[in-house]
Design an enzyme around this catalytic site. Sequence first.
Site, PDB file in Angstrom:
ATOM      1  N   SER A 137       0.859  -1.075  -0.001  1.00  0.00           N
ATOM      2  CA  SER A 137       0.033   0.053   0.017  1.00  0.00           C
ATOM      3  C   SER A 137       0.844   1.292  -0.090  1.00  0.00           C
ATOM      4  CB  SER A 137      -0.874  -0.086   1.324  1.00  0.00           C
ATOM      5  OG  SER A 137      -1.720   1.332   1.537  1.00  0.00           O
ATOM      6  N   TYR A 150      -1.798   0.854  10.503  1.00  0.00           N
ATOM      7  CA  TYR A 150      -1.702   0.210   9.328  1.00  0.00           C
ATOM      8  C   TYR A 150      -0.583   0.786   8.371  1.00  0.00           C
ATOM      9  CZ  TYR A 150      -3.203  -1.194   4.732  1.00  0.00           C
ATOM     10  OH  TYR A 150      -3.550  -1.533   3.563  1.00  0.00           O
TER      11      TYR A 150
END
Length: 263
Positions: A137, A150
């Site tokens: 990501s 995250y």
Amino acid sequence: MTRRAVVTGASSGIGEAAARALRARGWDVVGVARRADRLAALEAETGVVAHAADLTDGDAVAALAAWLDETGGVDALVHVAGGARGSDRIEAGDPEDWRWMFEANVLSAQRLVASLLPAIRRAADASGHADLLFVTSTAAQTAYPGGGGYNAAKAGEAMLVHALRQELNGEPLRVIEIAPGMVRTEEFTLNRLGGDHDAADKLYEGVEAPLVAADVADVIAYALDAPGHVNLDLVTMRPVAQSAQHLLARGPLTTRGVVPPTP
């Protein structure tokens, strides 16, 4: 010879789209996820072979590796499974959410590499090359408020990928990282926000053409079908409306200062 890919997270989102894209390109595909019912539906529709497994369970990953050895080996690992939980500031974060994110994004990747690498090496020896592809990501590249857990998990996975590529130097093994920015899928943001549909919809409100799962799947399929000597170390992809992790245009994309041609 038909190549065989293992695609994790294949029950929804980018994983499902990648499994479909590879099948459309003639790959044999094993779809791995926890939800056996969704995998069974995908198998019936596309021919993707379903294998239900929880990748945070070491025994389940070892059983997957043994089953692959028994049923034809593996030429490519496409690791998409993972996810985010929560959007709290670090001081208010739930350690159990952070623990789950580390298990789902980092330790699952390590378990898969450790368990599948012998079979992937055998495939490379037989056909000239084999692949390990990881979907991380842009959260691995740039921190943002509310993303600490995250950010940390995806950065950890990205560092695993970078180290693995160096450790495998000299072997005919491609180690590929695809890092998407904003992707609108049916579950990712909804799961992150605890099932709050209104909050999930608000994230995408006014954004012209966020990426969708099929966009990422196209890049995954291209990377695996590229000539065997070509390695896409890192592909960062975003919608045009998101020019940086923190810079997102809401509203129509329009040009500025266009001067009409002189008659």
